[in-house]
Design a protein around this motif. Structure first.
Motif, short mmCIF file in Angstrom:
data_model
loop_
_atom_site.label_atom_id
_atom_site.label_comp_id
_atom_site.label_asym_id
_atom_site.label_seq_id
_atom_site.Cartn_x
_atom_site.Cartn_y
_atom_site.Cartn_z
N MET A 1 34.65 138.89 57.39
CA MET A 1 33.74 139.22 56.61
C MET A 1 33.55 140.86 56.79
O MET A 1 34.14 141.56 57.54
CB MET A 1 32.28 138.84 56.89
N SER A 2 32.94 141.31 55.79
CA SER A 2 33.04 142.92 55.81
C SER A 2 32.01 143.45 54.76
O SER A 2 31.35 142.71 54.25
CB SER A 2 34.63 143.40 55.44
N GLU A 46 30.65 145.02 60.49
CA GLU A 46 31.80 143.94 60.86
C GLU A 46 31.32 143.26 61.95
O GLU A 46 31.80 142.07 62.25
CB GLU A 46 33.08 144.96 61.18
N GLU A 56 37.38 140.60 62.19
CA GLU A 56 36.24 141.45 61.95
C GLU A 56 35.57 142.21 63.16
O GLU A 56 35.49 143.38 62.93
CB GLU A 56 34.98 140.34 61.52
N HIS A 107 38.24 145.06 63.13
CA HIS A 107 37.64 146.05 62.14
C HIS A 107 36.62 146.86 62.65
O HIS A 107 36.66 148.06 62.45
CB HIS A 107 37.30 145.45 60.91
N ILE A 151 42.88 147.37 57.10
CA ILE A 151 41.67 146.22 57.38
C ILE A 151 41.90 145.46 55.83
O ILE A 151 41.77 144.12 55.79
CB ILE A 151 40.21 146.97 57.30
N GLU A 169 41.83 141.60 55.31
CA GLU A 169 40.82 140.56 54.51
C GLU A 169 41.43 139.92 53.25
O GLU A 169 40.87 138.98 52.96
CB GLU A 169 40.14 141.96 53.77
#
Ligand SMILES: [Fe+2]
Ligand SMILES: [Fe+2]
Lengths: 340, 256
Positions: free
Chosen positions: A1-2, A60, A90, A93, A169, A173
């Motif tokens: 997720m981001s 993140e 995540e 990240h 990233i 993703e």
């Protein structure tokens, strides 16, 4: 997720900068030039960029929590591996983005502490509940999908270390999104019960996904530093429209219904009706849509969302239970910049 | 030998389940740390090890599938408590105490390394090959956990105390890793597996050697009684199993 880094960008102080230097900087940036950490930059640029990277890193790290709780419940070996790898990404990240922020002048430990004491924020969408496996599927599809769209534009920004990090990233993703899409398709081609789960989770996440891009653009959006200095290269409303254009038809193609929902204070849907504005405008190619509930959005941002307390409690627990480990590894230097 | 005589099927499946279930549940428990471990870099590394373990478990379930045709996900997710063959150390609740997680990982990783080394000498080549391949990765796990033992043993007084307590707390559970899998004698006698002597002694030498110089001590005794390897599981295992099966059990025949 981001997450998008929709930090507030109110800057008054940059008029103090040397006008010649500022003009040269703005020209450089406007022409597509990159800014590196040791280059001259307006103080406001440094402050905003730090805040943006920090907010993104926080998102993140906190974003790992709702999905992380489902790792032990993932229903097949393949899903278990994919979900663990995703949550791990995540965290990675977060680590990379804290490094970007750190180079702008704040230690990781200070950032992690500010996060658990509420001094800094993280992306709002992680304050919503994730009560079923289908929510895990929707997060990976809808929220990572939103993140890719947003971060794709952030990767054309002006700050070198940040955009290079974005590019790395974004490759990951893309995997998260694929994994999410595959899980949603599996549910939607499964049993009646699975389809029902998927629709209910979709109803919970469509609103937060639309709100993901941040509030409606102010009239002077292009004049504000984030756009002017190319920290962002697309406005919130532009991104939101693109997102709806892509995801509304994709959702319908799987059999999902795009609803306008009312929710209770726990984030659960109390009523759902098909979005009356959801129509394709053939001339513009844009899909109409009902705006997310902005009152709710601001209430959740202020800290009064369904899961704010829960997320922060877990984050604080993690920070505190790890304190003795960090002390042992770093020989007492808990404020060392790199390892906290 | 790539064909296995039918008379050994039951015993070999049982041995494979011991390995696969240990790996599945150790990975399952360790993966729960993803996102909340004490240091971001440690979080990422520990999660990789957990993913390795789950993937290794999958490879062993596949091997079982090649013998009895059962679907690997059904084997992993679809059994009753007493049909699982792991030692309960792998599911012992670590209470999100990093010392517990490290102690558990240390005991299990060294054990697994030695067990796979022995299985590499199996005369049934599919198992020998798989064990060889995975043992090479297991060696990396042992290196990783050795570094943790050194860092925490030699870190602060506090970290040493915490580690020692965790090692002591987990010691009785470590003993039960050595409970003999049912049917293993048949495999020794049939020349399928090679009996290379007491695994516990080999393991004890190895762990003592690793902690030498860290100030930590290992007080694990040889195994007595029945435990997970014969399907007698404790409450922590049942809790882990319930979690593992929570979504799967809502519809065991559905695709997820
Ligand atoms: Fe992601
Ligand atoms: Fe991410």
């Amino acid at each position: 997720m981001s997450a998008s880094a929709n930090v507030e960008v109110k800057v008054k102080e940059f008029s103090k900068e040397d006008p010649a230097k500022l003009a040269a900087f703005e020209k450089h940036v406007a022409e597509g030039g990159l800014v590196e950490p040791n280059d001259w930059m307006p103080e406001a640029y440094r402050a905003l960029m730090l805040r943006m990277a920090e907010h993104h890193a926080n998102s993140e790290i906190v974003g790992a929590l709702p999905e992380g709780e489902w790792i032990t419940k993932a229903p097949s070996l393949l899903r278990k591996l994919a979900l663990t790898a995703k949550v791990q990404d995540e965290v990675g990240h977060g680590q990379m983005l804290y490094e970007v922020a750190q180079d702008l002048g704040k230690t990781r430990n200070a950032m992690l502490r500010d996060l658990i004491t509420g001094v800094t924020k993280y992306h709002n969408c992680f304050n919503y509940p994730c009560p079923t496996w289908a929510d895990v599927c929707m997060i990976a599809w809808l929220i990572d999908g939103a993140a890719i769209l947003n971060q794709g534009t952030l990767a054309h920004g002006s700050f070198g270390p940040y955009i290079r990090t974005m590019r790395r990233i974004n490759m990951e993703e893309a995997f998260h999104f694929k994994h999410g899409e595959d899980m949603v398709l599996t549910l939607m081609s499964g049993t009646e019960n699975q389809k029902k789960m998927a629709q209910e989770a979709f109803d919970r996440w469509w609103g937060p996904a639309l709100a993901f891009f941040g509030p409606v653009d102010p009239p002077d959006v292009m004049e504000r530093p984030a756009m002017k200095w190319r920290m962002k290269t697309a406005t919130n409303d532009e991104l939101r429209q693109k997102y709806v254009n892509r995801f509304a038809p994709a959702a319908m193609a799987t059999g999902l219904v795009v609803n306008v929902c009312e929710k209770d204070e726990k984030g659960f849907v109390t009523s759902a009706t098909p979005d009356p504005l959801l129509k394709l405008d053939k001339e513009t190619g844009n899909w109409g849509f009902t705006q997310p509930d902005w009152d709710e959005f601001f209430r959740v941002i202020r800290g009064d969302g369904p899961c704010n307390k829960e997320r922060m409690a877990l984050r604080r627990f993690s920070y505190e239970q790890g304190e003795w480990v960090r002390r042992a590894i770093l020989n007492g230097a808990t404020n060392a910049p790199c390892n906290n | 030998m790539s064909e296995l005589d039918k008379q050994f099927h039951e015993a070999i499946v049982n041995v494979l389940l011991c390995v696969a279930d240990d790996k599945l549940f150790l990975g399952h428990r360790n993966s729960d740390w993803t996102g909340i471990a004490p240091i971001l870099e440690a979080d990422i590394a520990f999660s990789s090890l957990a993913q390795d373990d789950i993937a290794h478990a999958g490879a062993f379930y596949e091997l079982i599938n090649s013998i009895n045709g059962e679907n690997p996900d059904q084997i992993a997710f679809g059994r009753n408590t007493s049909a699982y063959r792991c030692a309960d150390i792998v599911t012992k609740d670590d209470e999100f105490n990093w010392a517990n997680a490290i102690a558990r990982q240390f005991y299990c990783n060294v054990y697994e390394y030695l067990r796979l080394q022995r299985l590499s000498n199996c005369t049934w080549s599919p198992l020998a090959n798989l064990a060889k391949r995975i043992d090479a990765e297991q060696a990396i796990h042992v290196d990783h956990i050795t570094t943790w033992m050194e860092h925490l043993g030699n870190g602060t007084e506090d970290s040493k105390e915490r580690m020692q307590k965790a090692l002591d707390d987990y010691a009785p559970y470590a003993s039960m890793m050595f409970e003999a899998p049912r049917g293993i004698d048949t495999l020794f006698e049939g020349g399928i597996l090679v009996n290379e002597g007491c695994l516990f002694t080999a393991w004890k030498d190895c762990v003592d050697n690793i902690v030498d110089g860290t100030g930590l001590t290992i007080t694990v005794e040889p195994c007595t009684g029945d435990g997970g390897r014969t399907g007698n599981h404790d409450e922590d295992f049942t809790r882990s199993l319930n979690e593992l099966q929570e979504v799967f059990n809502t519809d065991p025949l559905a695709a997820w």
